[in-house]
Design a protein around this motif. Structure first.
Motif, PDB file in Angstrom:
ATOM      1  N   LEU A 192       0.851  -1.191   0.000  1.00 32.38           N
ATOM      2  CA  LEU A 192       0.000   0.000   0.000  1.00 32.38           C
ATOM      3  C   LEU A 192       0.883   1.236   0.000  1.00 32.38           C
ATOM      4  O   LEU A 192       1.871   1.297   0.745  1.00 32.38           O
ATOM      5  CB  LEU A 192      -0.898   0.014   1.238  1.00 32.38           C
ATOM      6  N   GLU A 193       0.535   2.215  -0.816  1.00 30.00           N
ATOM      7  CA  GLU A 193       1.225   3.500  -0.830  1.00 30.00           C
ATOM      8  C   GLU A 193       0.213   4.604  -0.583  1.00 30.00           C
ATOM      9  O   GLU A 193      -0.792   4.695  -1.297  1.00 30.00           O
ATOM     10  CB  GLU A 193       1.942   3.735  -2.163  1.00 30.00           C
ATOM     11  N   VAL A 194       0.489   5.418   0.441  1.00 28.95           N
ATOM     12  CA  VAL A 194      -0.418   6.503   0.806  1.00 28.95           C
ATOM     13  C   VAL A 194       0.306   7.817   0.581  1.00 28.95           C
ATOM     14  O   VAL A 194       1.366   8.067   1.168  1.00 28.95           O
ATOM     15  CB  VAL A 194      -0.865   6.378   2.275  1.00 28.95           C
ATOM     16  N   ASP A 195      -0.256   8.691  -0.266  1.00 21.77           N
ATOM     17  CA  ASP A 195       0.366   9.965  -0.629  1.00 21.77           C
ATOM     18  C   ASP A 195      -0.440  11.101  -0.020  1.00 21.77           C
ATOM     19  O   ASP A 195      -1.600  11.326  -0.389  1.00 21.77           O
ATOM     20  CB  ASP A 195       0.426  10.097  -2.150  1.00 21.77           C
ATOM     21  N   ASN A 196       0.184  11.823   0.895  1.00 25.42           N
ATOM     22  CA  ASN A 196      -0.520  12.931   1.539  1.00 25.42           C
ATOM     23  C   ASN A 196      -0.848  14.043   0.556  1.00 25.42           C
ATOM     24  O   ASN A 196      -1.831  14.771   0.727  1.00 25.42           O
ATOM     25  CB  ASN A 196       0.321  13.483   2.697  1.00 25.42           C
ATOM     26  N   ALA A 197      -0.042  14.187  -0.488  1.00 24.81           N
ATOM     27  CA  ALA A 197      -0.285  15.263  -1.454  1.00 24.81           C
ATOM     28  C   ALA A 197      -1.597  15.060  -2.195  1.00 24.81           C
ATOM     29  O   ALA A 197      -2.320  16.022  -2.487  1.00 24.81           O
ATOM     30  CB  ALA A 197       0.876  15.348  -2.447  1.00 24.81           C
ATOM     31  N   THR A 198      -1.923  13.818  -2.517  1.00 24.95           N
ATOM     32  CA  THR A 198      -3.152  13.534  -3.272  1.00 24.95           C
ATOM     33  C   THR A 198      -4.273  12.997  -2.388  1.00 24.95           C
ATOM     34  O   THR A 198      -5.411  12.876  -2.849  1.00 24.95           O
ATOM     35  CB  THR A 198      -2.859  12.497  -4.369  1.00 24.95           C
ATOM     36  N   GLN A 214      -4.609   9.954  -1.449  1.00 26.63           N
ATOM     37  CA  GLN A 214      -5.015   8.706  -2.072  1.00 26.63           C
ATOM     38  C   GLN A 214      -4.125   7.558  -1.589  1.00 26.63           C
ATOM     39  O   GLN A 214      -2.918   7.733  -1.400  1.00 26.63           O
ATOM     40  CB  GLN A 214      -4.921   8.791  -3.605  1.00 26.63           C
ATOM     41  N   MET A 215      -4.741   6.386  -1.424  1.00 27.50           N
ATOM     42  CA  MET A 215      -4.014   5.158  -1.150  1.00 27.50           C
ATOM     43  C   MET A 215      -4.019   4.294  -2.404  1.00 27.50           C
ATOM     44  O   MET A 215      -5.087   4.001  -2.955  1.00 27.50           O
ATOM     45  CB  MET A 215      -4.672   4.378  -0.006  1.00 27.50           C
ATOM     46  N   LEU A 232      -1.035  -2.070  -9.950  1.00 30.96           N
ATOM     47  CA  LEU A 232      -2.035  -1.258  -9.275  1.00 30.96           C
ATOM     48  C   LEU A 232      -3.415  -1.886  -9.472  1.00 30.96           C
ATOM     49  O   LEU A 232      -3.839  -2.139 -10.594  1.00 30.96           O
ATOM     50  CB  LEU A 232      -2.028   0.165  -9.832  1.00 30.96           C
ATOM     51  N   VAL A 233      -4.125  -2.135  -8.361  1.00 33.48           N
ATOM     52  CA  VAL A 233      -5.459  -2.737  -8.463  1.00 33.48           C
ATOM     53  C   VAL A 233      -6.562  -1.790  -7.994  1.00 33.48           C
ATOM     54  O   VAL A 233      -7.725  -1.960  -8.360  1.00 33.48           O
ATOM     55  CB  VAL A 233      -5.544  -4.058  -7.664  1.00 33.48           C
ATOM     56  N   ARG A 234      -6.203  -0.755  -7.192  1.00 31.44           N
ATOM     57  CA  ARG A 234      -7.254   0.161  -6.748  1.00 31.44           C
ATOM     58  C   ARG A 234      -6.632   1.398  -6.102  1.00 31.44           C
ATOM     59  O   ARG A 234      -5.560   1.325  -5.504  1.00 31.44           O
ATOM     60  CB  ARG A 234      -8.176  -0.529  -5.732  1.00 31.44           C
ATOM     61  N   ARG A 235      -7.307   2.529  -6.233  1.00 30.93           N
ATOM     62  CA  ARG A 235      -6.980   3.744  -5.489  1.00 30.93           C
ATOM     63  C   ARG A 235      -8.137   4.070  -4.559  1.00 30.93           C
ATOM     64  O   ARG A 235      -9.300   4.003  -4.955  1.00 30.93           O
ATOM     65  CB  ARG A 235      -6.694   4.915  -6.429  1.00 30.93           C
ATOM     66  N   ILE A 236      -7.793   4.452  -3.326  1.00 31.75           N
ATOM     67  CA  ILE A 236      -8.801   4.693  -2.295  1.00 31.75           C
ATOM     68  C   ILE A 236      -8.559   6.056  -1.676  1.00 31.75           C
ATOM     69  O   ILE A 236      -7.443   6.343  -1.215  1.00 31.75           O
ATOM     70  CB  ILE A 236      -8.712   3.601  -1.209  1.00 31.75           C
ATOM     71  N   PRO A 237      -9.558   6.925  -1.617  1.00 30.83           N
ATOM     72  CA  PRO A 237      -9.405   8.217  -0.932  1.00 30.83           C
ATOM     73  C   PRO A 237      -9.169   8.006   0.561  1.00 30.83           C
ATOM     74  O   PRO A 237      -9.766   7.115   1.180  1.00 30.83           O
ATOM     75  CB  PRO A 237     -10.734   8.926  -1.190  1.00 30.83           C
ATOM     76  N   GLN A 289     -12.462  12.507   3.115  1.00 28.56           N
ATOM     77  CA  GLN A 289     -11.490  11.594   2.516  1.00 28.56           C
ATOM     78  C   GLN A 289     -11.226  11.969   1.059  1.00 28.56           C
ATOM     79  O   GLN A 289     -12.143  12.157   0.278  1.00 28.56           O
ATOM     80  CB  GLN A 289     -12.004  10.152   2.635  1.00 28.56           C
ATOM     81  N   GLY A 290      -9.945  12.100   0.748  1.00 26.73           N
ATOM     82  CA  GLY A 290      -9.543  12.501  -0.593  1.00 26.73           C
ATOM     83  C   GLY A 290      -9.217  13.975  -0.700  1.00 26.73           C
ATOM     84  O   GLY A 290      -8.680  14.411  -1.717  1.00 26.73           O
ATOM     85  N   ASN A 291      -9.515  14.769   0.379  1.00 26.05           N
ATOM     86  CA  ASN A 291      -9.240  16.206   0.269  1.00 26.05           C
ATOM     87  C   ASN A 291      -8.743  16.863   1.548  1.00 26.05           C
ATOM     88  O   ASN A 291      -8.009  17.839   1.503  1.00 26.05           O
ATOM     89  CB  ASN A 291     -10.486  16.944  -0.249  1.00 26.05           C
TER      90      ASN A 291
END
Length: 421
Positions: free
Chosen positions: A243-249, A251-252, A260-265, A328-330
């Motif tokens: 899992l990679e979680v990016d604070n800038a976007t 998104q996980m 890549l199988v899914r992006r999650i807010p 979530q996501g913003n």
């Protein structure tokens, strides 16, 4: 090789000599002299020493040999029962597969074999000490048997009280890991001695079987303490998930076998309670749990949560947070956790395994070393510096760039079961 060259010269001599008899006689004498020079093997010493008393129940049988190698060790107790033992990889000692019993007499027979096939045997008899009254160091092996773990799963042993630096080599020598297929690794201590990790330069290959033995029962640890228990476990590495979680976007990204199988807010920690940036490992999974942060800084709340996955001792989890789905996501509004929707949290519980890697990027604070299983939050060349023993050949050179930072302190004890947010 010297013998073969002489025989070759003698063969030429037979051709030019006046009689073959002289040549045959010379050849036979040469062989006899060579056999005399081939010294028989000798077991010059055995440990524990003969008639030694008060030997720790963690004792191993060692020997020194000249003109040969150890080919067999037989250990029996005073009732005639045979004690199973296995040699170390370097052949330095033979380790009983279980701790010896206190106040018992044991006999060890060590056999050496030379290149000529000749053998030599030496015997020693010793008596183990009474059951120790010293305080025991509590150890916890965070690697259970008959499980399936993720590819980033480090074998972790925690200690209370921490192990002093001068005693770490003795403890590390009693920690054993075997992998099938072979994927050698290294043990590495955090500076305060409260945890030691084992991992390979790269993530475990799916399907690998890992067998662990923490053979600390009765081991003298310094002058005051002993090890508490002998623990074993064998488990398997499952599919590759990260899992990679990016604070800038906000998104996980969920990867399986590198795809890549899914992006999650997500909603991460708010400025007053920021999430940690770094490479962590999923440590626990709970369908239901309660976060109780009363008495903790910036805490004071009690909340029931579903589908929670811990990745730091400090209380950071991925979990369902229906109350923050609009953020979530913003916007970051959590107490440090990775908030996701109820449906996403439920889906993740079916995808992840304990031992999967989670990397968080771009938050206000860096992961504190030892806050969780932080073995991957360092480069390989930094990681191996934490070994209390010489690093095996081929494993000491820099092996990649799996993170940055330095392996530091941290408590091995989980935070109270309610922490999170």
């Amino acid at each position: 090789m010297r013998l073969k060259r002489r025989l070759g010269l003698l063969t030429v001599a037979i051709v030019v000599a006046p009689t073959a008899v002289a040549g045959c006689t010379t050849e036979r004498k040469s062989v006899e002299r060579a056999e005399q020079r081939a010294n028989p093997p000798e077991v010059t010493s055995v440990t524990p020493a003969d008639r030694a008393r008060d030997i720790p129940i963690s004792a191993e049988v060692g020997a020194t040999v000249t003109d040969g190698r150890i080919t067999a060790v037989k250990i029996t107790d005073d009732r005639g029962g045979q004690v199973a033992a296995e040699p170390r990889e370097d052949g330095s000692t033979w380790v009983p597969t279980k701790p010896l019993e206190p106040r018992r007499k044991y006999t060890a027979e060590v056999t050496a074999t030379g290149d000529s096939g000749r053998t030599s045997t030496r015997r020693t008899t010793f008596t183990t000490m009474a059951e120790s009254t010293r305080p025991a160091v509590t150890s916890v092996l965070y690697f259970a048997g008959d499980r399936t773990y993720g590819t980033a799963m480090p074998v972790t042993v925690a200690f209370d009280p921490p192990i002093a630096e001068k005693d770490r080599a003795d403890v590390q020598r009693r920690l054993f890991v075997r992998t099938n297929p072979p994927q050698p690794g290294v043990w590495s201590w955090i500076p305060d001695g409260s945890q030691v990790y084992y991992r390979a330069p790269d993530f475990w290959r799916p399907g690998t079987t890992i067998s662990v033995r923490s053979a600390l029962e009765g081991l003298p640890i310094g002058k005051e303490k002993v090890g508490d228990a002998d623990r074993t476990a064998t488990s398997t590495i499952g599919r590759q998930v990260s899992l990679e979680v990016d604070n800038a976007t906000k998104q996980m990204s969920v990867f399986r076998d590198g795809k890549l199988v899914r992006r999650i807010p997500v909603s991460l920690g708010k400025p007053s309670t920021p999430s940690s940036s770094g490479k962590m490992v999923i440590m626990e999974k709970h369908e239901y749990t309660t976060f109780d942060t009363r008495g903790e800084p910036d805490g004071g709340y009690v909340v029931d949560v579903e589908d929670a996955q811990r990745y730091t001792w400090g209380g950071e989890f991925i979990h369902a947070a229906p109350w923050s789905e609009g953020d979530q996501g913003n916007t970051n509004v959590s107490h440090g956790c990775a908030n996701v929707s109820s449906s996403a949290a439920d889906w993740l519980m079916g995808v992840t395994q304990v031992g999967d890697l989670i990397e968080v990027k771009g938050t206000e604070v860096q992961l504190q070393p030892g806050n969780g299983w932080t073995a991957w939050n360092v480069t390989w060349d930094e990681y191996v510096k934490g070994s209390a023993l010489p690093v095996p050949a081929g494993l000491g050179a820099p092996g990649g760039s799996q993170g940055q930072g330095r392996l530091g302190g941290g408590s091995p004890a989980p935070a109270p079961s309610g922490s999170g947010g």
